[in-house]
Design an enzyme around this catalytic site. Sequence first.
Site, PDB file in Angstrom:
ATOM      1  N   ARG A   1      17.308  14.847  26.724  1.00  0.00           N
ATOM      2  CA  ARG A   1      17.224  15.882  25.672  1.00  0.00           C
ATOM      3  C   ARG A   1      18.588  16.534  25.563  1.00  0.00           C
ATOM      4  O   ARG A   1      19.138  17.006  26.566  1.00  0.00           O
ATOM      5  CB  ARG A   1      16.175  16.944  26.018  1.00  0.00           C
ATOM      6  CG  ARG A   1      16.322  18.194  25.157  1.00  0.00           C
ATOM      7  CD  ARG A   1      15.217  19.211  25.329  1.00  0.00           C
ATOM      8  NE  ARG A   1      13.992  18.769  24.689  1.00  0.00           N
ATOM      9  CZ  ARG A   1      12.969  19.570  24.401  1.00  0.00           C
ATOM     10  NH1 ARG A   1      13.030  20.853  24.694  1.00  0.00           N
ATOM     11  NH2 ARG A   1      11.893  19.099  23.825  1.00  0.00           N
TER      12      ARG A   1
ATOM     13  N   HIS B   1      13.170  14.104  16.982  1.00  0.00           N
ATOM     14  CA  HIS B   1      12.292  14.401  18.123  1.00  0.00           C
ATOM     15  C   HIS B   1      11.160  13.364  18.120  1.00  0.00           C
ATOM     16  O   HIS B   1      10.000  13.667  17.821  1.00  0.00           O
ATOM     17  CB  HIS B   1      11.745  15.824  17.970  1.00  0.00           C
ATOM     18  CG  HIS B   1      11.153  16.398  19.213  1.00  0.00           C
ATOM     19  ND1 HIS B   1      11.137  15.735  20.429  1.00  0.00           N
ATOM     20  CD2 HIS B   1      10.541  17.597  19.450  1.00  0.00           C
ATOM     21  CE1 HIS B   1      10.557  16.498  21.342  1.00  0.00           C
ATOM     22  NE2 HIS B   1      10.166  17.620  20.770  1.00  0.00           N
TER      23      HIS B   1
ATOM     24  N   GLN C   1       7.691  13.679  20.010  1.00  0.00           N
ATOM     25  CA  GLN C   1       6.820  14.658  19.347  1.00  0.00           C
ATOM     26  C   GLN C   1       6.049  13.993  18.202  1.00  0.00           C
ATOM     27  O   GLN C   1       4.884  14.304  17.948  1.00  0.00           O
ATOM     28  CB  GLN C   1       7.679  15.818  18.815  1.00  0.00           C
ATOM     29  CG  GLN C   1       6.897  16.903  18.094  1.00  0.00           C
ATOM     30  CD  GLN C   1       6.123  17.813  19.018  1.00  0.00           C
ATOM     31  OE1 GLN C   1       6.662  18.316  19.999  1.00  0.00           O
ATOM     32  NE2 GLN C   1       4.848  18.037  18.730  1.00  0.00           N
TER      33      GLN C   1
ATOM     34  N   ASP D   1       7.873  24.833  12.063  1.00  0.00           N
ATOM     35  CA  ASP D   1       8.649  24.860  13.318  1.00  0.00           C
ATOM     36  C   ASP D   1       9.437  26.169  13.311  1.00  0.00           C
ATOM     37  O   ASP D   1       9.518  26.854  12.271  1.00  0.00           O
ATOM     38  CB  ASP D   1       9.585  23.629  13.339  1.00  0.00           C
ATOM     39  CG  ASP D   1      10.466  23.553  14.581  1.00  0.00           C
ATOM     40  OD1 ASP D   1      10.117  24.171  15.613  1.00  0.00           O
ATOM     41  OD2 ASP D   1      11.517  22.874  14.525  1.00  0.00           O
TER      42      ASP D   1
ATOM     43  N   CYS E   1       5.056  22.120  16.542  1.00  0.00           N
ATOM     44  CA  CYS E   1       5.471  21.451  17.780  1.00  0.00           C
ATOM     45  C   CYS E   1       5.499  22.416  18.966  1.00  0.00           C
ATOM     46  O   CYS E   1       5.411  21.994  20.109  1.00  0.00           O
ATOM     47  CB  CYS E   1       6.846  20.824  17.585  1.00  0.00           C
ATOM     48  SG  CYS E   1       8.106  21.995  17.030  1.00  0.00           S
TER      49      CYS E   1
ATOM     50  N   ARG F   1       1.246  15.393  23.785  1.00  0.00           N
ATOM     51  CA  ARG F   1       2.610  15.052  24.192  1.00  0.00           C
ATOM     52  C   ARG F   1       2.569  14.188  25.456  1.00  0.00           C
ATOM     53  O   ARG F   1       3.311  13.219  25.590  1.00  0.00           O
ATOM     54  CB  ARG F   1       3.449  16.314  24.465  1.00  0.00           C
ATOM     55  CG  ARG F   1       3.677  17.244  23.281  1.00  0.00           C
ATOM     56  CD  ARG F   1       4.464  16.584  22.168  1.00  0.00           C
ATOM     57  NE  ARG F   1       5.681  15.945  22.623  1.00  0.00           N
ATOM     58  CZ  ARG F   1       6.796  16.579  23.010  1.00  0.00           C
ATOM     59  NH1 ARG F   1       6.868  17.893  22.970  1.00  0.00           N
ATOM     60  NH2 ARG F   1       7.863  15.905  23.413  1.00  0.00           N
TER      61      ARG F   1
HETATM   62  N1  NVA Z   1      13.524  22.606  16.121  1.00  0.00           N
HETATM   63  C1  NVA Z   1      13.173  23.025  17.455  1.00  0.00           C
HETATM   64  C2  NVA Z   1      12.155  22.108  18.048  1.00  0.00           C
HETATM   65  C3  NVA Z   1      11.666  22.515  19.402  1.00  0.00           C
HETATM   66  C4  NVA Z   1      10.659  21.599  19.985  1.00  0.00           C
HETATM   67  C5  NVA Z   1      14.438  23.067  18.300  1.00  0.00           C
HETATM   68  O1  NVA Z   1      15.230  22.121  18.243  1.00  0.00           O
HETATM   69  O2  NVA Z   1      14.633  24.058  19.000  1.00  0.00           O
HETATM   70  N1   CP Z   2       7.630  20.729  21.402  1.00  0.00           N
HETATM   71  C1   CP Z   2       8.542  20.654  22.387  1.00  0.00           C
HETATM   72  O1   CP Z   2       9.385  19.759  22.437  1.00  0.00           O
HETATM   73  O2   CP Z   2       8.430  21.642  23.292  1.00  0.00           O
HETATM   74  P1   CP Z   2       9.444  21.936  24.505  1.00  0.00           P
HETATM   75  O3   CP Z   2      10.720  22.428  23.896  1.00  0.00           O
HETATM   76  O4   CP Z   2       8.744  22.973  25.334  1.00  0.00           O
HETATM   77  O5   CP Z   2       9.667  20.663  25.251  1.00  0.00           O
END
Ligand code: NVA
Ligand code: CP
Length: 332
Positions: free
Chosen positions: A106, A133, A136, A229, A270, A315
């Site tokens: 990540r 993502h 997800q 989101d 998400c 997930r």
């Molecule tokens: N758009 C958000 C998704 C988190 C799962 C981020 O990148 O922070």
């Molecule tokens: N939805 C998601 O990716 O959550 P986290 O940021 O907690 O992993």
Amino acid sequence: MNLQGRHFLKLLDFTAEEITYLIDLAAEYKAKKKQGVLVDEYRGKNVALIFEKTSTRTRCAFEVAAHDLGMGTTYLDPVSSQIGKKESIADTARVLGGMFDGIEYRGFEQTKVEEIAKYAGVPVWNGLTNEFHPTQMLADLLTIREQFGYLKGIKFTYMGDARYNMGNSLMVACAQMGMHFTACTNRKYFPDSALVAKCRAIAEKTGATITLTEDVKEGTKGANVIYTDVWVSMGEPDEVWDERIRELMPYQVNAAAMANADKDAIFMHCLPAFHDVKTKIGALIAEKFGIREMEVTNEVFESAQSKVFEEAENRMHTIKAVMAATLPKSKC
Ligand code: NVA
Ligand code: CP
């Protein structure tokens, strides 16, 4: 279907049949988990979980899924490894590839996870980048299929910031699975036009449609799924909160938006979500801007239409499917 040795970096690398296979496998693993059936066929394997951004769901999903499959895990947090500071991505990938059977990453740019995949020599799984993502997506598709029994033809509306990882990925997922995707938001937050063109080309073959609209009435009308989101994603500066709140508040998912959708519509997110002031950021925003809810109202978030916790659980089942499908089973 054989996905052994494949990376899982973005949905665009997979066909609809391969995506369906992964969702089916996840459903199978989910049923086994509920029945208490052990699936530890990957004993003796180890996976590295690299998180350059924070996480609750993705990290826990990878850890629990890996342990259920019989594998060991090593978590590398956003600050305590050498990655990017003292050691290049290519060197890190080769070091970890020599020790682990698979690597989750990540981070920020998609190019980084693609680079790890190029050098690691073992399957690499994208746990979120700025652009995509994909794990997800599998959870979201499984959740929608569980709720409606099918994916093709589902009317899917995304509200809010549609030009980041979630908006991009959902548009791709809908195009590939023959769903009707609408980005309902301020045009500044429409997905990137090159990606829209790519998705429209896919849509022509799958029967999907891609619509971009600023009109909330039109965008939410008859939708089966309304999705949103956070308005400010990880890695973005705090200074953007002000303009995001101003520009995206008309696209908040609230009771009016849900009432304009299909009567059996569901709400998805998400997570994490800003639906109250029970978080540090939520409380700070309330103090500074005088609002207690952002991308979704607490009423919608807590309603029976909200499937966010089913989605979060999925997930784990879908990530288990991704690891199991791409890794060879242990010999025993
Ligand atoms: N758009 C958000 C998704 C988190 C799962 C981020 O990148 O922070
Ligand atoms: N939805 C998601 O990716 O959550 P986290 O940021 O907690 O992993």
